[in-house]
Design a protein around this motif. Structure first.
Motif, PDB file in Angstrom:
ATOM      1  N   ILE A  60      44.160  36.975  46.623  1.00  0.00           N
ATOM      2  CA  ILE A  60      44.258  37.593  45.305  1.00  0.00           C
ATOM      3  C   ILE A  60      43.426  38.866  45.264  1.00  0.00           C
ATOM      4  CG2 ILE A  60      43.385  37.293  42.937  1.00  0.00           C
ATOM      5  CD1 ILE A  60      44.360  34.451  43.019  1.00  0.00           C
ATOM      6  N   CYS A  61      42.312  38.855  45.994  1.00  0.00           N
ATOM      7  CA  CYS A  61      41.321  39.908  45.787  1.00  0.00           C
ATOM      8  C   CYS A  61      40.424  40.066  47.013  1.00  0.00           C
ATOM      9  CB  CYS A  61      40.481  39.500  44.581  1.00  0.00           C
ATOM     10  SG  CYS A  61      39.229  40.693  44.139  1.00  0.00           S
ATOM     11  N   GLY A  62      39.901  41.266  47.216  1.00  0.00           N
ATOM     12  CA  GLY A  62      38.984  41.485  48.334  1.00  0.00           C
ATOM     13  C   GLY A  62      37.527  41.380  47.947  1.00  0.00           C
ATOM     14  N   ILE A  63      37.212  41.565  46.669  1.00  0.00           N
ATOM     15  CA  ILE A  63      35.794  41.620  46.285  1.00  0.00           C
ATOM     16  C   ILE A  63      35.255  40.221  45.963  1.00  0.00           C
ATOM     17  CG2 ILE A  63      36.193  42.113  43.809  1.00  0.00           C
ATOM     18  CD1 ILE A  63      33.516  43.975  45.722  1.00  0.00           C
ATOM     19  N   CYS A  64      36.124  39.292  45.537  1.00  0.00           N
ATOM     20  CA  CYS A  64      35.629  37.965  45.153  1.00  0.00           C
ATOM     21  C   CYS A  64      36.382  36.868  45.872  1.00  0.00           C
ATOM     22  CB  CYS A  64      35.728  37.769  43.635  1.00  0.00           C
ATOM     23  SG  CYS A  64      37.412  37.494  43.078  1.00  0.00           S
ATOM     24  N   SER A  65      36.889  37.164  47.083  1.00  0.00           N
ATOM     25  CA  SER A  65      37.813  36.227  47.739  1.00  0.00           C
ATOM     26  C   SER A  65      37.231  34.828  47.890  1.00  0.00           C
ATOM     27  CB  SER A  65      38.244  36.775  49.097  1.00  0.00           C
ATOM     28  OG  SER A  65      37.128  37.121  49.880  1.00  0.00           O
ATOM     29  N   VAL A 447      35.332  44.778  35.623  1.00  0.00           N
ATOM     30  CA  VAL A 447      36.769  44.472  35.581  1.00  0.00           C
ATOM     31  C   VAL A 447      37.356  44.298  36.985  1.00  0.00           C
ATOM     32  CG1 VAL A 447      39.021  45.409  34.895  1.00  0.00           C
ATOM     33  CG2 VAL A 447      36.977  45.888  33.496  1.00  0.00           C
ATOM     34  N   CYS A 448      38.224  43.318  37.149  1.00  0.00           N
ATOM     35  CA  CYS A 448      38.975  43.224  38.405  1.00  0.00           C
ATOM     36  C   CYS A 448      40.444  42.994  38.107  1.00  0.00           C
ATOM     37  CB  CYS A 448      38.455  42.134  39.314  1.00  0.00           C
ATOM     38  SG  CYS A 448      39.485  42.060  40.792  1.00  0.00           S
ATOM     39  N   GLY A 449      41.198  44.082  38.131  1.00  0.00           N
ATOM     40  CA  GLY A 449      42.639  44.002  37.887  1.00  0.00           C
ATOM     41  C   GLY A 449      43.374  43.242  38.972  1.00  0.00           C
ATOM     42  N   SER A 450      42.811  43.195  40.186  1.00  0.00           N
ATOM     43  CA  SER A 450      43.505  42.479  41.274  1.00  0.00           C
ATOM     44  C   SER A 450      43.509  40.995  41.012  1.00  0.00           C
ATOM     45  CB  SER A 450      42.806  42.700  42.617  1.00  0.00           C
ATOM     46  OG  SER A 450      42.551  44.033  42.812  1.00  0.00           O
ATOM     47  N   CYS A 451      42.394  40.470  40.553  1.00  0.00           N
ATOM     48  CA  CYS A 451      42.312  39.039  40.305  1.00  0.00           C
ATOM     49  C   CYS A 451      43.173  38.635  39.132  1.00  0.00           C
ATOM     50  CB  CYS A 451      40.873  38.637  40.003  1.00  0.00           C
ATOM     51  SG  CYS A 451      39.965  38.224  41.481  1.00  0.00           S
ATOM     52  N   ALA A 452      43.148  39.460  38.103  1.00  0.00           N
ATOM     53  CA  ALA A 452      43.840  39.077  36.882  1.00  0.00           C
ATOM     54  C   ALA A 452      45.350  39.175  37.047  1.00  0.00           C
ATOM     55  CB  ALA A 452      43.366  39.932  35.722  1.00  0.00           C
TER      56      ALA A 452
HETATM   57 NI1  NFE Z   1      38.901  40.351  41.941  1.00  0.00          NI
HETATM   58 FE1  NFE Z   1      37.473  37.786  40.530  1.00  0.00          FE
HETATM   59  C1  NFE Z   1      35.729  37.474  40.200  1.00  0.00           C
HETATM   60  C2  NFE Z   1      38.009  36.146  40.237  1.00  0.00           C
HETATM   61  S1  NFE Z   1      37.974  38.545  38.594  1.00  0.00           S
HETATM   62  S2  NFE Z   1      37.060  39.805  41.238  1.00  0.00           S
HETATM   63  O1  NFE Z   1      34.680  37.423  40.051  1.00  0.00           O
HETATM   64  O2  NFE Z   1      38.444  35.141  40.114  1.00  0.00           O
HETATM   65  O3  NFE Z   1      38.609  38.016  37.482  1.00  0.00           O
END
Ligand code: NFE
Length: 470
Positions: A60-65, A447-452
């Motif tokens: 879903i995401c690289g920053i909070c994987s 904000v993290c648009g990738s996760c949401a």
């Molecule tokens: Ni893409 Fe994530 C965090 C999650 S954001 S950063 O923290 O889950 O909604």
């Protein structure tokens, strides 16, 4: 006279996102938070082996994987009725804590600081907003040096994740049943040496820089307040007390603390591009994209707590645990996030000491034919929920609600603005040609648009800029 300001894509966040505000007499009178792409992870997971979910959902995401791996494995362990070895829980917490720290530090230095301090402009891609520096020369220079240093420190945190997780982002160390890498004396020694550098950076750079920034911009303790309702699902499973969390769940409603009740969580989609509009609990949640003209304006649904609007994040965790007693403005969010870094570094040191070298990290199990589990755990940005149903040994249903979905949701079925939309309303803008205040308030939510959301819908993007919002 009213004026519309539209910022899209909104940069220095994670992922894609778009923001529109209406301004009257130099004050934001209304705001629209717009997730511009569709996330279809729930659909991708259907019919898969449940054991794949912690690996797939990390994408879903690289920053909070790692937080997705942790929460997914937590939900699966409930579905499998599994108790994992304390060594495994410690390793999982250590991997996630590294990810939390790199995310918080990158947010402060790389995403927030450029809103308040004029950085040297090296080959800019486009014009930036203009504002005057408030920090005295000495503090500004120290901050800029730490800005550069933060990149080495956060790279080091990824290297620490690799010790127990094999790679970063999207580690291979966290899975249902425990962890993959047993700790040994060498790994613990290496990890501890790197952790001590992070600790020095947090104490000698982050905390003084946070102090300098917050005292130079005191109005941001008042601006960006929103609903003043805070929510946390709790964080870090307790390695020695299965089922318990080290940071407890809870809510704070207009200053009053209360318990968190999972059954109150629901998602509403009148203003989101999904077919099912009525409030649905995660167990019944559906992900049927439906791009339509009219009311909807975001690919993010509106998670709500019963009928109430709550924001989530480090401020909620710190306030609930009595570690932060300030308010709920934009600077409070930034300050609480920084304080949490200090606390988490200390926790990690304790967990390292609790590890049993060469002890078991994984509990073997068979995937049951049927089962169901929900994992409610805080990610770095706040409450994250993974819900899974298993049938014939395969995933029959999966739902994810991310922290950014809570914080950056659109209006709900009762027309209440999302937390960030509400936080922006009332914010003064000094110079309408350089509305720097918008970014300062919005970015305080990390904000993290990738996760949401996820996966680009080219048709949607094409249509979005020209669409009328109301
Ligand atoms: Ni893409 Fe994530 C965090 C999650 S954001 S950063 O923290 O889950 O909604």
């Amino acid at each position: 006279m009213s004026k519309r300001i539209s910022i899209g894509p909104f940069t220095r966040i994670n992922g894609l996102w778009h923001l529109k505000v209406e301004v009257e007499n130099h004050k934001i009178s209304d705001a629209w938070s717009i997730g511009t792409n569709f996330r279809g992870l729930e659909i991708i997971l259907m019919g898969r082996d449940p054991r794949d979910a912690p690996y797939l959902t990390q994408r879903i995401c690289g920053i909070c994987s790692s937080t997705h791996a942790l929460t997914s494995s937590f939900a699966l362990e409930k579905a499998f009725n599994l108790e994992i070895p304390s060594n495994g829980a410690l390793v999982k917490n250590l991997i996630f804590a590294c990810d939390l720290l790199q995310s918080h530090l990158r947010h402060f230095y790389l995403l927030v600081i450029p809103d308040y301090v004029n950085l040297p402009r090296v080959n800019p891609l486009g014009p930036s907003l203009v504002f005057s520096d408030r920090l005295p020369e000495g503090k500004k220079n120290r901050l800029l040096k730490n800005y550069d240093h933060s990149m080495e420190i956060t790279q080091g945190l990824h290297e620490m994740m690799v010790i127990f997780g094999g790679k970063a982002p999207h580690n291979h160390g966290i899975l249902a049943g425990g962890a993959t890498v047993p700790p040994d004396a060498d790994k613990i020694r290496m990890f501890r040496a790197m952790l001590s550098q992070v600790e020095s950076f947090v104490e000698e750079a982050l905390l003084p820089d946070l102090e300098a920034l917050s005292s130079a911009y005191p109005e941001y303790y008042e601006w960006g307040k929103g609903y003043e309702n805070l929510l946390t699902f709790g964080m870090f499973p307790d390695p020695h007390n299965p089922g318990e969390l080290l940071y407890p769940p809870g809510i704070i409603k207009k200053g009053e603390k209360g318990p968190f009740q999972e059954e109150r969580v629901n998602e509403q989609a009148r203003y989101a591009f999904y077919q099912e509009k009525e409030p649905l609990k995660p167990r019944e949640g559906k992900t049927t994209p439906l791009f339509e003209r009219g009311q909807p304006y975001s690919w993010i649904k509106a998670p709500r707590y019963g009928e109430e609007v709550f924001e989530t994040g480090p401020l909620a965790r710190q306030a609930l645990r009595g570690k932060y007693s300030g308010g709920t403005g934009a600077m409070d969010r930034i300050y609480a996030r920084g304080l949490e870094c200090h606390e988490v570094v200390k926790e990690m040191d304790k967990w390292l000491g609790d590890l049993e070298p060469e002890g078991p990290v994984f509990k073997e199990y068979e995937v049951p034919a049927r089962g169901e589990g929900e994992g409610y755990l805080d990610a770095m940005r706040g409450g994250l929920m993974h819900s899974v149903k298993i049938k014939n040994h395969k995933i029959e249903h999966y739902q994810i609600i991310t922290p950014t979905a809570w914080n950056c949701s659109p209006r709900d079925n009762s027309d209440r603005r999302g937390p960030l939309e509400e936080a922006l309303a009332g914010t003064p803008l000094e110079d309408l040609e350089n509305p720097v205040e918008i970014g300062r308030v919005a970015r305080s939510f990390d904000v993290c648009g990738s996760c949401a959301v996820h996966m680009v819908d080219l048709k949607g993007i094409e249509l979005m800029p020209g669409r009328k919002l109301i």
